[in-house]
Design a protein around this motif. Structure first.
Motif, short mmCIF file in Angstrom:
data_model
loop_
_atom_site.label_atom_id
_atom_site.label_comp_id
_atom_site.label_asym_id
_atom_site.label_seq_id
_atom_site.Cartn_x
_atom_site.Cartn_y
_atom_site.Cartn_z
N ILE A 108 0.91 -1.31 0.08
CA ILE A 108 -0.13 -0.03 0.07
C ILE A 108 1.02 1.30 0.13
O ILE A 108 1.42 1.52 1.11
CB ILE A 108 -0.87 0.05 1.25
CG1 ILE A 108 -1.86 -1.24 1.18
CG2 ILE A 108 -1.90 1.31 1.14
CD1 ILE A 108 -2.73 -1.48 2.45
N ALA A 109 0.87 1.78 -1.04
CA ALA A 109 2.10 2.95 -1.24
C ALA A 109 1.68 4.50 -1.17
O ALA A 109 2.05 5.16 -0.70
CB ALA A 109 2.65 2.73 -2.77
N THR A 110 0.27 4.27 -1.82
CA THR A 110 -0.37 5.64 -1.24
C THR A 110 -1.59 5.20 -0.22
O THR A 110 -2.53 4.55 -0.73
CB THR A 110 -1.07 6.23 -2.30
OG1 THR A 110 0.08 6.67 -3.49
CG2 THR A 110 -1.88 7.55 -2.22
N VAL A 111 -1.47 5.94 0.92
CA VAL A 111 -2.38 5.30 2.00
C VAL A 111 -3.47 6.25 2.31
O VAL A 111 -3.31 7.71 2.57
CB VAL A 111 -1.60 4.97 3.18
CG1 VAL A 111 -2.50 4.25 4.23
CG2 VAL A 111 -0.46 4.12 2.90
N VAL A 112 -4.68 5.99 2.55
CA VAL A 112 -5.87 6.83 2.82
C VAL A 112 -5.87 7.27 4.22
O VAL A 112 -5.32 6.52 4.89
CB VAL A 112 -7.13 6.04 2.36
CG1 VAL A 112 -7.34 4.97 3.46
CG2 VAL A 112 -8.21 7.17 2.44
N GLN A 113 -6.20 8.54 4.53
CA GLN A 113 -6.04 8.99 5.57
C GLN A 113 -7.02 9.47 6.17
O GLN A 113 -8.15 10.12 5.33
CB GLN A 113 -5.01 10.21 5.71
CG GLN A 113 -3.58 9.85 5.11
CD GLN A 113 -2.85 9.12 6.19
OE1 GLN A 113 -2.45 9.52 7.39
NE2 GLN A 113 -2.75 7.81 5.94
N ALA A 114 -7.43 9.60 7.33
CA ALA A 114 -8.61 10.00 8.14
C ALA A 114 -8.62 11.74 8.10
O ALA A 114 -9.50 12.47 8.12
CB ALA A 114 -9.09 9.68 9.54
N SER A 115 -7.20 12.16 8.37
CA SER A 115 -6.93 13.43 8.50
C SER A 115 -6.95 13.92 7.12
O SER A 115 -6.11 13.14 6.14
CB SER A 115 -5.75 13.59 9.36
OG SER A 115 -5.27 15.08 9.09
N PRO A 116 -7.43 15.16 6.61
CA PRO A 116 -7.12 15.80 5.46
C PRO A 116 -5.89 16.12 4.96
O PRO A 116 -5.45 15.88 3.80
CB PRO A 116 -8.01 16.80 5.35
CG PRO A 116 -8.29 17.44 6.63
CD PRO A 116 -7.96 16.14 7.45
N GLY A 117 -4.88 16.63 6.04
CA GLY A 117 -3.74 17.10 5.61
C GLY A 117 -3.67 18.33 4.91
O GLY A 117 -4.82 18.95 4.67
N LYS A 118 -2.35 19.14 4.89
CA LYS A 118 -2.62 20.44 4.38
C LYS A 118 -3.11 20.69 2.93
O LYS A 118 -3.69 21.66 2.56
CB LYS A 118 -1.26 20.73 4.14
CG LYS A 118 -0.31 21.11 5.60
CD LYS A 118 0.94 21.47 5.42
CE LYS A 118 1.60 21.81 6.72
NZ LYS A 118 3.07 22.27 6.70
N ASP A 119 -3.19 19.53 2.10
CA ASP A 119 -3.62 19.84 0.67
C ASP A 119 -5.15 19.24 0.52
O ASP A 119 -5.66 19.41 -0.55
CB ASP A 119 -2.88 19.21 -0.49
CG ASP A 119 -2.55 17.48 -0.12
OD1 ASP A 119 -3.27 17.13 0.60
OD2 ASP A 119 -2.09 17.22 -1.04
N LYS A 120 -5.68 18.83 1.75
CA LYS A 120 -7.12 18.28 1.85
C LYS A 120 -7.48 17.01 1.18
O LYS A 120 -8.52 16.70 0.81
CB LYS A 120 -8.13 19.52 1.44
CG LYS A 120 -7.77 20.64 2.21
CD LYS A 120 -8.15 20.63 3.49
CE LYS A 120 -7.69 22.08 4.31
NZ LYS A 120 -7.57 21.96 5.90
N MET A 121 -6.36 16.37 0.63
CA MET A 121 -6.52 15.08 -0.15
C MET A 121 -6.63 13.77 0.58
O MET A 121 -7.05 12.73 0.12
CB MET A 121 -5.33 15.19 -0.97
CG MET A 121 -5.12 15.99 -2.10
SD MET A 121 -6.52 16.00 -3.26
CE MET A 121 -7.34 17.30 -2.97
N HIS A 122 -6.62 13.70 2.01
CA HIS A 122 -6.93 12.51 2.69
C HIS A 122 -5.96 11.35 2.18
O HIS A 122 -6.42 10.10 2.38
CB HIS A 122 -8.36 12.25 2.69
CG HIS A 122 -9.38 13.25 3.67
ND1 HIS A 122 -9.55 12.85 4.78
CD2 HIS A 122 -9.88 14.18 3.35
CE1 HIS A 122 -10.44 13.75 5.47
NE2 HIS A 122 -10.31 14.58 4.44
N ARG A 123 -4.80 11.56 2.09
CA ARG A 123 -3.84 10.41 1.69
C ARG A 123 -2.58 10.97 1.95
O ARG A 123 -2.15 11.97 1.79
CB ARG A 123 -3.97 10.27 0.21
CG ARG A 123 -3.81 10.99 -0.88
CD ARG A 123 -2.55 11.27 -1.47
NE ARG A 123 -2.25 12.32 -2.35
CZ ARG A 123 -1.75 13.56 -2.14
NH1 ARG A 123 -1.63 14.10 -0.64
NH2 ARG A 123 -1.76 14.41 -2.88
#
Length: 383
Positions: free
Chosen positions: A182-197
């Protein structure tokens, strides 16, 4: 049959902690795209995220997505690749400082003729995967909760895959071991770019590729895009996709709309988006004169991919729809029949088994039972 994946959804919360930890110990994160560092890249246990780093229960996604995976998707479910923010395309790439890790070769300044044939071979010979090989592998990633591949010693896991593969070669097809990271992992937190990964660092990908090459295995890079579009995330991995033993897997269950949160709803994609990605990869493989590349798309339920009959096979790709239904044998077989029925000619089939979730409903299906599926799957993956 229970379509939700409670364990994977709990991984969303874990992924947030991992991404925060990675930003503390790895270069990058400044462009808004978090980067996940593997165990070897982290400085000390003190920097690793634990339950306390994951935020309050109120801030976490629900244990199961609230949407019915077989319901019709709404208009906002899928991100339009043409409108994706450019920030997500840049990402943060780690730097390989350990000379023992595998690293991608430099790109050629003179692109090959797209009509030329492959000049490199697959790990165990030849330039085409099917029908010679059956792919057999484990999936996983930076945390043990992501799947069997990330549990304990990686070489021990590859040895298990080799042993398991021998149970899938009775019909004359050779088993080709696969490590699906799993190289690009989905995230519960949006992150700075709001992409949730968050993207896995190059150093960590190189660690997996090194082990894959030592065992003549294929490495597949699994993409869970969150709010980003698939093509952007795939292109971010292009330096690795130049390698003849690196393939691609897309997980649209985690591809959500711009106003949606992964883990609260089921993601979705369309045949049009998948055709866009497969066309880009097909041309990329031809240009680099690479052997046929595995292109896997995971499908949990019918609503995850719209317009399935419109999917287009590609000359330079082994295009596989992996049926990821969870449950007892009968439920998994019912899901199999439902999802493979609309597949167009030239699209191959895959089948996924879950060591934990499937066993909550009975015994894990045996290789003999899996090979009784019609058509017989060309890819068998264990999580």
């Amino acid at each position: 049959m229970r379509p939700a994946r409670p364990k994977v959804n709990r991984n969303l919360a874990l992924g947030v902690g991992l991404a925060v930890s990675a930003c503390l110990v790895a270069a990058g994160c400044g462009d808004g795209s978090a980067e996940i560092a593997g165990p070897q890249a982290q400085e000390s246990p003190a920097t690793q995220a634990g339950p306390a780093d994951q935020g309050s229960p109120e801030s976490q996604p629900s244990q199961e997505p609230s949407a019915d995976p077989n319901a019709s998707p709404n208009a906002d479910t899928n991100t339009d690749p043409s409108t994706a923010p450019s920030a997500s395309a840049q990402g943060t790439q780690g730097t390989d400082t350990d000379g023992t890790e595998a690293s991608p070769q430099a790109s050629s300044s003179n692109p090959a003729d797209p009509s030329a044939t492959a000049t490199q071979e697959l790990p165990r010979g030849g330039t085409e995967l099917f029908p010679r090989y059956r792919l057999v592998g484990y999936s996983g990633g930076a945390a043990e909760a992501f799947g069997r591949l990330g549990v304990g010693d990686m070489q021990a896991r590859v040895d298990e895959i080799e042993k398991l593969g021998k149970k899938y070669d009775g019909d004359g097809r050779e088993a080709q071991p696969v490590l699906e990271l799993i190289a690009t992992v989905v995230q519960a937190s949006p992150g700075k770019d709001k992409m949730h990964r968050a993207r896995t660092s190059d150093a960590e990908i190189g660690r997996y590729l090194k082990v894959a090459r030592q065992n003549k295995a294929l490495l597949l890079l699994n993409i869970q895009p969150g709010r980003a579009d698939f093509l952007t995330e795939v292109k971010a991995m292009s330096r690795w996709l130049e390698e003849p033993d690196v393939g691609l897997a897309l997980d649209p269950e985690w591809a959500v709309g711009k106003k949606e949160t992964p883990g609260r709803v089921y993601g979705h994609t369309s045949a049009a988006e998948l055709n866009q990605v497969s066309l880009w990869l097909d041309e990329f493989v031809a240009e680099k004169q690479l052997p046929q590349k595995p292109f896997i798309v995971h499908q949990l339920a019918s609503r995850i991919i719209s317009d399935v009959p419109e999917l287009r096979p590609r000359k330079n790709l082994a295009f596989v729809i992996s049926v990821d239904g969870i449950g007892a044998r009968k439920d998994k077989e019912d899901t199999w029949r439902t999802l493979v029925k609309p597949l167009p000619e030239g699209i191959h089939t895959g089948f996924k088994l879950f060591f934990e979730e499937d066993r909550e409903h009975g015994k894990l299906m045996t290789p003999e039972q899996v090979l009784k599926l019609k058509p017989r799957p060309g890819y068998v993956l264990y999580e």
